[in-house]
Design a protein around this motif. Structure first.
Motif, PDB file in Angstrom:
ATOM      1  N   UNK A  88      43.599  34.969  39.404  1.00 39.94           N
ATOM      2  CA  UNK A  88      43.675  35.575  38.074  1.00 39.94           C
ATOM      3  C   UNK A  88      43.840  37.088  38.201  1.00 39.94           C
ATOM      4  N   UNK A  89      44.647  37.707  37.334  1.00 39.25           N
ATOM      5  CA  UNK A  89      44.762  39.165  37.361  1.00 39.25           C
ATOM      6  C   UNK A  89      43.508  39.812  36.786  1.00 39.25           C
ATOM      7  N   UNK A  90      43.265  41.032  37.200  1.00 44.68           N
ATOM      8  CA  UNK A  90      42.209  41.804  36.560  1.00 44.68           C
ATOM      9  C   UNK A  90      42.643  42.138  35.131  1.00 44.68           C
ATOM     10  N   UNK A 230      43.697  61.037  31.792  1.00 42.08           N
ATOM     11  CA  UNK A 230      42.564  61.617  32.493  1.00 42.08           C
ATOM     12  C   UNK A 230      42.452  61.040  33.903  1.00 42.08           C
ATOM     13  N   UNK A 231      42.257  61.923  34.895  1.00 38.39           N
ATOM     14  CA  UNK A 231      42.195  61.498  36.290  1.00 38.39           C
ATOM     15  C   UNK A 231      41.017  60.571  36.550  1.00 38.39           C
ATOM     16  N   UNK A 232      39.897  60.785  35.846  1.00 36.55           N
ATOM     17  CA  UNK A 232      38.724  59.933  36.060  1.00 36.55           C
ATOM     18  C   UNK A 232      38.980  58.510  35.588  1.00 36.55           C
ATOM     19  N   UNK A 233      39.767  58.370  34.526  1.00 36.93           N
ATOM     20  CA  UNK A 233      40.126  57.036  34.044  1.00 36.93           C
ATOM     21  C   UNK A 233      41.009  56.343  35.071  1.00 36.93           C
ATOM     22  N   UNK A 234      41.973  57.072  35.611  1.00 37.54           N
ATOM     23  CA  UNK A 234      42.854  56.499  36.626  1.00 37.54           C
ATOM     24  C   UNK A 234      42.059  56.053  37.848  1.00 37.54           C
ATOM     25  N   UNK A 235      41.075  56.850  38.246  1.00 39.60           N
ATOM     26  CA  UNK A 235      40.229  56.488  39.384  1.00 39.60           C
ATOM     27  C   UNK A 235      39.441  55.214  39.085  1.00 39.60           C
ATOM     28  N   UNK A 236      38.941  55.102  37.868  1.00 41.32           N
ATOM     29  CA  UNK A 236      38.195  53.900  37.485  1.00 41.32           C
ATOM     30  C   UNK A 236      39.093  52.665  37.520  1.00 41.32           C
ATOM     31  N   UNK A 237      40.308  52.805  37.026  1.00 44.20           N
ATOM     32  CA  UNK A 237      41.247  51.681  37.049  1.00 44.20           C
ATOM     33  C   UNK A 237      41.560  51.297  38.490  1.00 44.20           C
ATOM     34  N   UNK A 239      39.658  51.574  41.066  1.00 47.24           N
ATOM     35  CA  UNK A 239      38.521  50.845  41.627  1.00 47.24           C
ATOM     36  C   UNK A 239      38.482  49.411  41.122  1.00 47.24           C
ATOM     37  N   UNK A 240      38.782  49.228  39.827  1.00 47.54           N
ATOM     38  CA  UNK A 240      38.775  47.875  39.263  1.00 47.54           C
ATOM     39  C   UNK A 240      39.846  47.010  39.923  1.00 47.54           C
ATOM     40  N   UNK A 244      39.936  43.708  42.978  1.00 50.44           N
ATOM     41  CA  UNK A 244      40.745  42.473  42.923  1.00 50.44           C
ATOM     42  C   UNK A 244      41.445  42.250  44.263  1.00 50.44           C
ATOM     43  N   UNK A 245      42.006  43.342  44.830  1.00 46.43           N
ATOM     44  CA  UNK A 245      42.746  43.215  46.075  1.00 46.43           C
ATOM     45  C   UNK A 245      41.854  42.769  47.232  1.00 46.43           C
ATOM     46  N   UNK A 246      40.547  43.073  47.110  1.00 46.89           N
ATOM     47  CA  UNK A 246      39.630  42.754  48.198  1.00 46.89           C
ATOM     48  C   UNK A 246      39.134  41.310  48.134  1.00 46.89           C
ATOM     49  N   UNK A 247      39.400  40.620  47.048  1.00 51.66           N
ATOM     50  CA  UNK A 247      38.871  39.257  46.917  1.00 51.66           C
ATOM     51  C   UNK A 247      39.731  38.267  47.683  1.00 51.66           C
TER      52      UNK A 247
END
Length: 247
Positions: A88-90, A230-237, A239-240, A244-247
């Motif tokens: 499933x996609x995030x 905002x750069x912080x939003x991009x960083x949060x995305x 990480x999210x 997914x890539x690590x699963x």
């Protein structure tokens, strides 16, 4: 990644075109376009167009992103993608919100303000007051959209005629606003409560009510209008999606 938004309203809010350059360049970001059609369209018309394009391309969808009302479509779109691929996609929801007449009024008022160079302050104010008066507690969303289009055409049409401006521009704005009303109305035909529980809501300092329905939340101290740039939003995305890539 698939990104769901209606970014052709001339709004001042940031858009996915601001966010995309800050994300992993190895990921392609596809943003939705609106289906052809002059009248109101059901949600299935939108979903079939967007899901069909992604399915025909054949690449694995890593994430589905939705902004405001686009989050309603994004939840259903993510569920459809999940049903046809091995993982499933995030699902990432930015200020998820089910459209309501009060929000449509705010969008109309903002659009009228864009015509301050053509309309007088009195004309803008009169249009906004008329639109607000028509927003009763039991107003039908689609019918209210038609009322707003009529008000806009009457007020802006008179100003365009007075200033001897090209009416083709007026027609283009009316067509875009009609399409926007159809987009919001179609979103109202979907129940996002189940799909939003599978996603992560990214909220500004003024989070939407829909964020509480998400499975997880990430709060960023940023103005709503600026969150996608905002750069912080991009960083949060990142990480999210990285989780997914690590699963």
């Amino acid at each position: 990644m698939l990104a769901v938004d209606f970014a052709t309203t001339g709004r001042s809010d940031s858009a996915f075109s601001d966010l995309a350059p800050r994300l992993d360049p190895a990921l392609a970001v596809w943003e939705t376009r609106q289906p052809a059609g002059a009248g109101p369209l059901p949600a299935e018309e939108y979903l079939a167009l967007w899901d069909g394009g992604a399915a025909a391309d054949g690449r694995r969808v890593r994430a589905v992103l939705g902004y405001c009302a686009g989050s309603v479509f994004a939840g259903e779109l993510a569920a459809r993608v999940a049903a046809r691929q091995d993982e499933a996609p995030q699902l990432v929801l930015f200020e998820p919100k089910v459209p309501a007449p009060v929000g449509l009024y705010r969008d109309f008022a903002a659009m009228m303000n864009q015509f301050a160079s053509v309309l007088t302050a009195d004309e803008v104010g009169a249009a906004q007051r008329e639109a607000e008066a028509a927003r009763t507690d039991d107003v039908d969303f689609g019918a209210y959209g038609d009322v707003l289009v009529r008000i806009f055409m009457e007020r802006a049409g008179a100003a365009f005629a007075r200033e001897e401006l090209d009416t083709e521009l007026l027609d283009e704005f009316v067509a875009v606003f009609r399409s926007y009303v159809s987009y919001l109305g179609a979103a109202r035909g979907l129940d996002p409560s189940a799909t939003w529980r599978t996603g992560t809501a990214v909220s500004s300092r003024t989070p939407s009510e829909g964020a509480a329905l998400a499975g997880r939340t990430v709060d960023i101290d940023v103005d709503h209008a600026d969150m996608l740039r905002d750069a912080r939003v991009a960083e949060a995305v990142g990480r999210i999606i990285g989780s997914y890539a690590a699963t």
